[in-house]
Design an enzyme around this catalytic site. Structure first.
Site, PDB file in Angstrom:
ATOM      1  CB  CYS A  42      -5.009  -5.243  34.182  1.00 47.90           C
ATOM      2  SG  CYS A  42      -4.617  -6.100  32.638  1.00 47.90           S
ATOM      3  CG  ASN A  72      -7.138  -9.882  31.338  1.00 47.39           C
ATOM      4  OD1 ASN A  72      -7.590  -8.660  31.417  1.00 47.39           O
ATOM      5  ND2 ASN A  72      -5.902 -10.167  32.168  1.00 47.39           N
ATOM      6  CG  HIS A 115      -8.210  -7.048  36.301  1.00 51.99           C
ATOM      7  ND1 HIS A 115      -9.089  -6.622  34.916  1.00 51.99           N
ATOM      8  CD2 HIS A 115      -7.118  -7.768  36.235  1.00 51.99           C
ATOM      9  CE1 HIS A 115      -7.978  -7.284  34.033  1.00 51.99           C
ATOM     10  NE2 HIS A 115      -7.041  -7.771  34.894  1.00 51.99           N
TER      11      HIS A 115
HETATM   12  O1  UT7 Z   1      -4.459  -9.027  33.910  1.00 47.81           O
HETATM   13  C1  UT7 Z   1      -3.226  -8.701  34.279  1.00 47.81           C
HETATM   14  C2  UT7 Z   1      -2.637  -9.682  35.224  1.00 47.81           C
HETATM   15  N1  UT7 Z   1      -2.280 -11.076  34.353  1.00 47.81           N
HETATM   16  C3  UT7 Z   1      -2.767 -12.036  35.380  1.00 47.81           C
HETATM   17  O2  UT7 Z   1      -3.308 -12.193  36.256  1.00 47.81           O
HETATM   18  C4  UT7 Z   1      -2.198 -13.423  34.819  1.00 47.81           C
HETATM   19  C5  UT7 Z   1      -1.778 -14.242  36.063  1.00 47.81           C
HETATM   20  N2  UT7 Z   1      -1.276 -15.427  35.573  1.00 47.81           N
HETATM   21  C6  UT7 Z   1      -1.968 -16.416  35.344  1.00 47.81           C
HETATM   22  O3  UT7 Z   1      -3.437 -16.358  35.456  1.00 47.81           O
HETATM   23  C7  UT7 Z   1      -1.566 -17.929  35.032  1.00 47.81           C
HETATM   24  O4  UT7 Z   1      -0.597 -17.873  35.554  1.00 47.81           O
HETATM   25  C8  UT7 Z   1      -1.733 -18.536  33.689  1.00 47.81           C
HETATM   26  C9  UT7 Z   1      -3.445 -18.740  33.438  1.00 47.81           C
HETATM   27  C10 UT7 Z   1      -1.424 -17.422  32.551  1.00 47.81           C
HETATM   28  C11 UT7 Z   1      -1.210 -19.722  33.481  1.00 47.81           C
HETATM   29  O5  UT7 Z   1      -1.638 -20.771  34.455  1.00 47.81           O
HETATM   30  P1  UT7 Z   1      -0.429 -21.489  35.432  1.00 47.81           P
HETATM   31  O6  UT7 Z   1      -1.366 -22.683  36.090  1.00 47.81           O
HETATM   32  O7  UT7 Z   1       0.317 -20.630  36.259  1.00 47.81           O
HETATM   33  O8  UT7 Z   1       0.326 -22.267  34.168  1.00 47.81           O
HETATM   34  P2  UT7 Z   1       1.732 -22.224  33.902  1.00 47.81           P
HETATM   35  O9  UT7 Z   1       2.291 -20.938  33.225  1.00 47.81           O
HETATM   36  O10 UT7 Z   1       2.482 -22.956  35.142  1.00 47.81           O
HETATM   37  O11 UT7 Z   1       1.937 -23.563  32.855  1.00 47.81           O
HETATM   38  C12 UT7 Z   1       1.287 -24.897  33.262  1.00 47.81           C
HETATM   39  C13 UT7 Z   1       1.497 -25.768  31.865  1.00 47.81           C
HETATM   40  C14 UT7 Z   1       3.027 -25.705  31.190  1.00 47.81           C
HETATM   41  O12 UT7 Z   1       3.392 -26.823  30.677  1.00 47.81           O
HETATM   42  P3  UT7 Z   1       4.458 -27.692  31.546  1.00 47.81           P
HETATM   43  O13 UT7 Z   1       5.703 -26.617  31.293  1.00 47.81           O
HETATM   44  O14 UT7 Z   1       4.259 -27.763  32.825  1.00 47.81           O
HETATM   45  O15 UT7 Z   1       4.711 -28.747  30.705  1.00 47.81           O
HETATM   46  C15 UT7 Z   1       2.731 -24.612  30.052  1.00 47.81           C
HETATM   47  O16 UT7 Z   1       3.273 -24.894  28.772  1.00 47.81           O
HETATM   48  O17 UT7 Z   1       0.470 -25.421  30.943  1.00 47.81           O
HETATM   49  C16 UT7 Z   1       1.173 -25.238  29.690  1.00 47.81           C
HETATM   50  N3  UT7 Z   1       0.374 -24.069  29.138  1.00 47.81           N
HETATM   51  C17 UT7 Z   1      -0.766 -24.495  28.178  1.00 47.81           C
HETATM   52  N4  UT7 Z   1      -1.288 -25.521  28.063  1.00 47.81           N
HETATM   53  C18 UT7 Z   1      -2.482 -25.519  27.340  1.00 47.81           C
HETATM   54  C19 UT7 Z   1       0.638 -22.799  29.001  1.00 47.81           C
HETATM   55  N5  UT7 Z   1      -0.274 -22.022  28.382  1.00 47.81           N
HETATM   56  C20 UT7 Z   1      -1.241 -23.218  27.784  1.00 47.81           C
HETATM   57  C21 UT7 Z   1      -2.313 -23.170  27.110  1.00 47.81           C
HETATM   58  N6  UT7 Z   1      -2.968 -24.480  26.827  1.00 47.81           N
HETATM   59  N7  UT7 Z   1      -2.899 -22.223  26.539  1.00 47.81           N
END
Ligand code: UT7
Length: 323
Positions: free
Chosen positions: A113, A280, A250
């Site tokens: 990225c 992204n 980004h």
């Molecule tokens: O570009 C390169 C760099 N990349 C980034 O900058 C990405 C950085 N990370 C992020 O943007 C975020 O961490 C994400 C958007 C990927 C995820 O958001 P989060 O608030 O960190 O969510 P999480 O991973 O803590 O997941 C929360 C919940 C989980 O369920 P439980 O375990 O709380 O029951 C996941 O299983 O959301 C669930 N989940 C989803 N639910 C619906 C994960 N993906 C999805 C989805 N739809 N697509």
């Protein structure tokens, strides 16, 4: 003092838009979750015949036209990409050939990225070192082709596209009032490689592999790394958040963008956000956002513009320039 000045910009997106509601039909997700957690509402997905090179070529042609230049005027092409058309040769030489350019040099640069920031920095070194007068810098990706479409934690986040700028050597006074790149800062730390990687490659599995990410882990580091390289840009030039006209980050996640801007005291009115439209797009996200804001008249000649990115590796970096 020689400065690398942006004299043209362009972008290209695949024809096909995929909305969050279409994503709901593919994996167990919802428009509400995606918008709330990321700010993404849609992304573009490359179709048959659309590749990293074809998108990069199209973006380059727009940039050349806006600059009033032809490929004959270029000395070098650098393409930031992690999704090349082939393992080799470089996508850059493919684009060079598509443009009908058979002189100079072309190479790819892989920093995920942060690829566009790394490519801009490299182009600036070539220009200031007197090795090139005009460099075509492209960020182009087709991440849809390396996604695991059954993994809802990653497939909803990424999209395809390309953006380009042309940097040209121009004489400046050596002050912050000069047009062109004023300072660049690159960083990497391979200790974090397993937090965002592709689980294949020519030398390990002999396959392309698919993207794997510990999103929460990446998120945890993002704001600190972004503010580190932004503060480095400010201290190298004696500038501050108040001097900025635009922050063009980004586009990974709206919450990361807002968190970084808040920490640095940059109001959101000065931040270009396109993650809602493009998702992204990795190395393509900054030049796509630049194209959006320069084409709609927000970014004007003479504006102080800060670019930043953080991504796989981890790699991160910033470029401060006067448009
Ligand atoms: O570009 C390169 C760099 N990349 C980034 O900058 C990405 C950085 N990370 C992020 O943007 C975020 O961490 C994400 C958007 C990927 C995820 O958001 P989060 O608030 O960190 O969510 P999480 O991973 O803590 O997941 C929360 C919940 C989980 O369920 P439980 O375990 O709380 O029951 C996941 O299983 O959301 C669930 N989940 C989803 N639910 C619906 C994960 N993906 C999805 C989805 N739809 N697509």
């Amino acid at each position: 003092m020689i400065r690398s000045v942006v004299c043209g910009f362009g972008a290209s997106l695949p024809k096909r838009v995929m909305t969050n509601s279409e994503m709901e039909t593919k994996v167990d997700t919802s428009d509400e979750w995606i918008v709330q957690r990321t700010g993404i509402r849609q992304r573009y997905i490359a179709g048959e015949g659309e590749t990293t090179a074809s998108l990069g070529e199209a973006a380059a042609r727009v940039a050349l036209q806006r600059a009033g230049l032809t490929p004959a005027d270029l000395d070098l092409i650098i393409v930031g990409t992690s999704t090349p058309d082939n393992t080799f040769p470089a996508t850059a030489v493919n684009i060079q050939n598509r443009l009908g350019m058979h002189h100079g040099a072309a190479f790819d640069l892989q920093a995920v990225c942060s690829g566009f920031i790394y490519a801009m920095t490299t182009a600036d070194v070539y220009i200031r070192g007197g090795l090139a007068k005009r460099v075509l810098v492209i960020g182009a990706e087709t991440f849809s082709r390396i996604l695991d479409w059954s993994d809802r934690t990653t497939c909803v986040l990424f999209g395809d596209g390309a953006g380009a700028v042309i940097l040209e050597a121009q004489e400046g006074e050596g002050t912050n009032q000069d047009r062109g790149i004023l300072t660049t800062h690159l960083r990497s730390d391979g200790a974090h490689r397993e937090k965002l990687y592709v689980d294949g490659g020519p030398s390990t599995t002999g396959t392309v592999g698919q993207l794997r990410m510990e999103g929460r882990e990446v998120f945890k580091h993002a704001v600190g790394m972004i503010t580190d390289v932004i503060e480095a840009a400010f201290s190298a030039t004696g500038t501050s958040a108040e001097d900025l006209d635009w922050l063009v980050p980004h586009q990974a996640n709206r919450r990361i963008i807002e968190g970084s801007a808040r920490k640095l005291g940059i109001p959101m009115e000065k931040v270009v956000v396109t993650v809602d439209l493009h998702g992204n797009t990795s190395a393509a996200s900054i030049p796509l956002a630049l194209d959006t804001a320069a084409a709609d008249g927000r970014i004007k000649k003479g504006d102080l513009v800060l670019l930043e990115a953080m991504g796989g590796g981890f790699t991160w970096g910033s470029v401060l320039l006067r448009w």
